[in-house]
Design a protein around this motif. Sequence first.
Motif: not given
Length: 180
Positions: A41-49, A111-116, A138-143
């Motif tokens: 359900r979160g695959h629309r955007s980083p915020e949704a993820e 889709k947009y994140h990785r565990a750290a 967030d893999t799109t911003t590295e934040i």
Amino acid sequence: MGGIENKGDTLYICHGFGCEYRTAVTFSQKDKQRLRTILKRGHRSPEAERAAISKAVQWQENRVGPVVGSSNDIGGLDMGNGNVKGQMDCIDEATNTTSLLVYAGSQGWLKYHRAARPASRGFFLDGKYPHASAVVVDTTTEIPWVVDSWRLSNGKPPDILHMTKWLNMTSADLENPSGR
């Protein structure tokens, strides 16, 4: 945080404060399908993820509660329950959430994140109580964002906050961490 351990579909859930106890919980095919559906359900955007990650953490806490004895885990600083099976401090919560995030990532469900690596703040000397939390990047911003399930009781939504905001939080901020 040496308590993070996943083997296949089995996660080792920490409890009792500081991973005093570790209980194996194996996800069934039904569990895996449910978790995958939540995260998809979160695959629309980083915020949704990030919102889907919140739901996944809530799902995991409710799923493992009856097995671990953590269904009635009390949120926040509750020193009276140290070494009590099923009760969790921030180390247990950060470890368990990180295990879930690592597992979800290994399944390809993020889709947009990785565990750290979990983050920590506070050293007493700076006037802040030591605290730890799980982190996703967030893999799109590295934040980096913290996923902090410690403050509220079992199964409640974790705080998901920008790392900088979380690092600068004070005790007063704990009452309303996300400005709600």
